[in-house]
Design a protein around this motif. Structure first.
Motif, PDB file in Angstrom:
ATOM      1  N   ALA A 115       0.834  -1.208   0.000  1.00 15.16           N
ATOM      2  CA  ALA A 115       0.000   0.000   0.000  1.00 15.16           C
ATOM      3  C   ALA A 115       0.867   1.256   0.000  1.00 15.16           C
ATOM      4  CB  ALA A 115      -0.927  -0.009   1.210  1.00 15.16           C
ATOM      5  N   TYR A 116       1.982   1.207   0.728  1.00 13.02           N
ATOM      6  CA  TYR A 116       2.911   2.352   0.744  1.00 13.02           C
ATOM      7  C   TYR A 116       3.407   2.664  -0.661  1.00 13.02           C
ATOM      8  CZ  TYR A 116       7.773   4.010   0.640  1.00 13.02           C
ATOM      9  OH  TYR A 116       8.949   4.635   0.300  1.00 13.02           O
ATOM     10  N   VAL A 117       3.741   1.630  -1.428  1.00 16.30           N
ATOM     11  CA  VAL A 117       4.236   1.826  -2.794  1.00 16.30           C
ATOM     12  C   VAL A 117       3.174   2.494  -3.657  1.00 16.30           C
ATOM     13  CG1 VAL A 117       4.965   0.629  -4.902  1.00 16.30           C
ATOM     14  CG2 VAL A 117       5.881  -0.086  -2.679  1.00 16.30           C
ATOM     15  N   ILE A 118       1.942   2.006  -3.581  1.00 18.02           N
ATOM     16  CA  ILE A 118       0.851   2.592  -4.366  1.00 18.02           C
ATOM     17  C   ILE A 118       0.614   4.039  -3.952  1.00 18.02           C
ATOM     18  CG2 ILE A 118      -1.622   2.450  -4.875  1.00 18.02           C
ATOM     19  CD1 ILE A 118      -1.350  -0.612  -4.363  1.00 18.02           C
ATOM     20  N   TRP A 176      -1.478   9.903   3.830  1.00 15.37           N
ATOM     21  CA  TRP A 176      -2.606   9.032   3.493  1.00 15.37           C
ATOM     22  C   TRP A 176      -2.798   7.954   4.566  1.00 15.37           C
ATOM     23  CZ3 TRP A 176      -1.681   3.753   2.579  1.00 15.37           C
ATOM     24  CH2 TRP A 176      -2.858   3.007   2.436  1.00 15.37           C
ATOM     25  N   GLY A 177      -1.692   7.285   4.964  1.00 13.23           N
ATOM     26  CA  GLY A 177      -1.795   6.225   5.964  1.00 13.23           C
ATOM     27  C   GLY A 177      -2.391   6.716   7.271  1.00 13.23           C
ATOM     28  N   HIS A 178      -1.973   7.908   7.701  1.00 16.45           N
ATOM     29  CA  HIS A 178      -2.486   8.492   8.944  1.00 16.45           C
ATOM     30  C   HIS A 178      -3.995   8.699   8.872  1.00 16.45           C
ATOM     31  CE1 HIS A 178      -2.458  11.329  12.447  1.00 16.45           C
ATOM     32  NE2 HIS A 178      -3.497  11.834  11.801  1.00 16.45           N
ATOM     33  N   ARG A 216      -7.004   6.741  10.766  1.00 14.85           N
ATOM     34  CA  ARG A 216      -7.812   7.546  11.691  1.00 14.85           C
ATOM     35  C   ARG A 216      -9.299   7.439  11.368  1.00 14.85           C
ATOM     36  NH1 ARG A 216      -7.382  13.690  10.619  1.00 14.85           N
ATOM     37  NH2 ARG A 216      -8.898  13.016   9.027  1.00 14.85           N
ATOM     38  N   ASP A 217      -9.619   7.480  10.079  1.00 16.48           N
ATOM     39  CA  ASP A 217     -11.027   7.508   9.678  1.00 16.48           C
ATOM     40  C   ASP A 217     -11.628   6.118   9.459  1.00 16.48           C
ATOM     41  OD1 ASP A 217     -10.684  10.209   9.738  1.00 16.48           O
ATOM     42  OD2 ASP A 217     -10.714  10.496   7.558  1.00 16.48           O
ATOM     43  N   ARG A 218     -10.784   5.131   9.088  1.00 14.29           N
ATOM     44  CA  ARG A 218     -11.341   3.830   8.705  1.00 14.29           C
ATOM     45  C   ARG A 218     -10.684   2.654   9.427  1.00 14.29           C
ATOM     46  NH1 ARG A 218     -11.578   7.335   4.630  1.00 14.29           N
ATOM     47  NH2 ARG A 218      -9.459   7.012   3.872  1.00 14.29           N
ATOM     48  N   GLN A 219      -9.731   2.930  10.313  1.00 11.62           N
ATOM     49  CA  GLN A 219      -9.073   1.894  11.126  1.00 11.62           C
ATOM     50  C   GLN A 219      -8.578   0.721  10.265  1.00 11.62           C
ATOM     51  OE1 GLN A 219     -12.484   2.987  12.276  1.00 11.62           O
ATOM     52  NE2 GLN A 219     -11.175   4.666  12.970  1.00 11.62           N
ATOM     53  N   ILE A 220      -7.767   1.029   9.272  1.00 14.17           N
ATOM     54  CA  ILE A 220      -7.332   0.002   8.320  1.00 14.17           C
ATOM     55  C   ILE A 220      -6.123  -0.792   8.801  1.00 14.17           C
ATOM     56  CG2 ILE A 220      -8.197   1.342   6.358  1.00 14.17           C
ATOM     57  CD1 ILE A 220      -5.223   2.040   5.748  1.00 14.17           C
ATOM     58  N   LEU A 221      -5.390  -0.266   9.798  1.00 13.85           N
ATOM     59  CA  LEU A 221      -4.115  -0.889  10.169  1.00 13.85           C
ATOM     60  C   LEU A 221      -4.272  -1.883  11.307  1.00 13.85           C
ATOM     61  CD1 LEU A 221      -1.632   2.122   9.962  1.00 13.85           C
ATOM     62  CD2 LEU A 221      -2.275   0.470   8.189  1.00 13.85           C
ATOM     63  N   TRP A 248      10.831  10.662   6.263  1.00 13.45           N
ATOM     64  CA  TRP A 248       9.770  11.483   5.674  1.00 13.45           C
ATOM     65  C   TRP A 248       8.446  10.741   5.602  1.00 13.45           C
ATOM     66  CZ3 TRP A 248       9.601  16.555   5.195  1.00 13.45           C
ATOM     67  CH2 TRP A 248      10.809  17.251   5.295  1.00 13.45           C
ATOM     68  N   PHE A 249       8.473   9.422   5.412  1.00 16.32           N
ATOM     69  CA  PHE A 249       7.218   8.677   5.500  1.00 16.32           C
ATOM     70  C   PHE A 249       6.658   8.775   6.922  1.00 16.32           C
ATOM     71  CE2 PHE A 249       4.829   4.937   6.750  1.00 16.32           C
ATOM     72  CZ  PHE A 249       3.825   4.922   5.805  1.00 16.32           C
ATOM     73  N   ARG A 250       7.537   8.575   7.905  1.00 21.91           N
ATOM     74  CA  ARG A 250       7.094   8.637   9.298  1.00 21.91           C
ATOM     75  C   ARG A 250       6.573  10.029   9.645  1.00 21.91           C
ATOM     76  NH1 ARG A 250       8.155   5.610  13.836  1.00 21.91           N
ATOM     77  NH2 ARG A 250       9.823   4.407  12.875  1.00 21.91           N
ATOM     78  N   ARG A 251       7.206  11.065   9.096  1.00 21.49           N
ATOM     79  CA  ARG A 251       6.765  12.434   9.374  1.00 21.49           C
ATOM     80  C   ARG A 251       5.337  12.660   8.884  1.00 21.49           C
ATOM     81  NH1 ARG A 251      10.554  17.760   8.473  1.00 21.49           N
ATOM     82  NH2 ARG A 251       9.032  19.327   9.145  1.00 21.49           N
ATOM     83  N   GLY A 252       5.048  12.168   7.687  1.00 24.06           N
ATOM     84  CA  GLY A 252       3.690  12.303   7.177  1.00 24.06           C
ATOM     85  C   GLY A 252       2.708  11.459   7.956  1.00 24.06           C
ATOM     86  N   PHE A 253       3.131  10.258   8.327  1.00 24.49           N
ATOM     87  CA  PHE A 253       2.241   9.347   9.044  1.00 24.49           C
ATOM     88  C   PHE A 253       1.912   9.871  10.435  1.00 24.49           C
ATOM     89  CE2 PHE A 253       1.249   5.715  11.714  1.00 24.49           C
ATOM     90  CZ  PHE A 253       0.321   5.024  10.934  1.00 24.49           C
ATOM     91  N   GLU A 254       2.891  10.438  11.106  1.00 21.95           N
ATOM     92  CA  GLU A 254       2.659  10.910  12.474  1.00 21.95           C
ATOM     93  C   GLU A 254       1.881  12.222  12.510  1.00 21.95           C
ATOM     94  OE1 GLU A 254       6.527  11.025  14.229  1.00 21.95           O
ATOM     95  OE2 GLU A 254       6.591   8.844  14.582  1.00 21.95           O
ATOM     96  N   SER A 255       2.065  13.064  11.501  1.00 19.01           N
ATOM     97  CA  SER A 255       1.401  14.374  11.508  1.00 19.01           C
ATOM     98  C   SER A 255       0.042  14.347  10.824  1.00 19.01           C
ATOM     99  CB  SER A 255       2.281  15.418  10.821  1.00 19.01           C
ATOM    100  OG  SER A 255       2.369  15.152   9.418  1.00 19.01           O
ATOM    101  N   GLY A 256      -0.073  13.585   9.737  1.00 17.34           N
ATOM    102  CA  GLY A 256      -1.299  13.610   8.953  1.00 17.34           C
ATOM    103  C   GLY A 256      -1.555  14.956   8.303  1.00 17.34           C
TER     104      GLY A 256
END
Length: 300
Positions: A173-176, A224-226, A230-235, A279-287
């Motif tokens: 999913a990260y790749v997509i 996106w992951g964040h 948050r909205d759909r509990q996918i993880l 940078w992936f973690r930065r986006g994931f943690e901040s949203g």
């Protein structure tokens, strides 16, 4: 990942099973016209022309388009192939992830007062023709701004797991989401600004701009992951680690070491393993996409 109940995207273009061959004769059409002119001048030439027309029409009748082979271009034929249950499930998963990115980025763009134009994701086998040119599966997944499509050979996910040691659905999913991140950059005008900024620059400077652009796409993937979780509990437990391992596995420094060559930072185009994870973690943690301004960052 909890994905099976998710919405499927309407923007999947499935070209799997199609074989595409590319003729590099860019001037083929011009050469063909010149040849026709010469053939018309003699009786034997006219006989050859009649035979040629018969062959082309016969090919059409059999479902084979011979004209692109004469003029230069791409020919496409449908290969009779059945997909395994695993392959179909992976295609289904890809459709769900794409749909989730659509929902997420539509929400973000609406909040900014904009309109999110959804990309198309093309599934292909071995090789494909895009507005950016002809490509083989060896290049990996890619986004073409010319037609605003993401291109993916699903066999890449097997390579990601076996060759790069990064298995798992959230790694995929990260790749997509990373490639969709490039689409977001196109819609926001970032990609065009990067191309303009690279004009007249040295190759090292162009590579540096490319690294910042790729790391921003990693950050957008994290955003996106964040929001999706948050909205759909996918993880599920362990999913985040899958994405972080994948980001680390495809860093420029690690790839150069794997190839047995010397690590040359000036040649990097995507960033180091550490930078991609950061940078992936930065986006994931901040949203927050505001946290993804790699171009303003003094240190990556």
């Amino acid at each position: 990942m909890r994905w099976r109940s998710g919405r499927r995207s309407d923007n999947i273009e499935d070209r799997r099973g199609q074989t595409q061959r590319y003729s590099s004769a860019g001037a083929g059409g011009i050469l063909l016209l010149r040849l026709l002119t010469l053939l018309f001048r003699s009786k034997i030439g006219r006989v050859i022309l009649i035979a040629g027309v018969a062959v082309v029409l016969g090919g059409k009748f059999l479902g084979i388009d011979l004209l692109p082979m004469l003029t230069g271009g791409t020919t496409t034929a449908q290969a009779p192939r059945e997909f395994s249950e695993a392959e179909q499930q992976l295609a289904d998963f890809t459709s769900v992830v794409l749909a989730d990115t659509e929902d997420t980025w539509r929400t973000i763009f609406n909040g900014l007062g904009g309109n999110y134009r959804e990309p198309t994701l093309v599934l292909f086998s071995d090789q494909v023709q895009s507005a950016c040119g002809f490509a083989s599966a060896a290049v990996g997944p890619f986004y073409c701004p010319g037609d605003q499509k993401v291109y993916l050979d699903l066999s890449f996910f097997e390579d990601l797991a076996r060759r790069f040691g990064a298995p798992g659905d959230f790694a995929q999913a990260y790749v997509i989401a990373h490639e969709v991140g490039h689409h977001v950059q196109t819609l926001m005008g970032i990609s065009q600004e990067v191309r303009q900024a690279g004009q007249g620059r040295s190759q090292e400077e162009i590579n540096g701009l490319s690294v910042r652009q790729e790391l921003q796409a990693d950050c957008f993937s994290g955003v996106w992951g964040h929001i999706a979780h948050r909205d759909r509990q996918i993880l599920e437990p362990g999913d985040l680690d899958e994405a972080l391992i994948a980001a680390s596995a495809i860093g420029d420094d690690r790839l150069q070491r794997r190839s047995g060559g010397q690590v040359v930072p000036d040649s990097f185009t995507h960033g180091t393993s550490e930078q991609r994870v950061r940078w992936f973690r930065r986006g994931f943690e901040s949203g927050d996409i505001e946290a993804c301004n790699t171009f303003a960052a003094e240190s990556l």
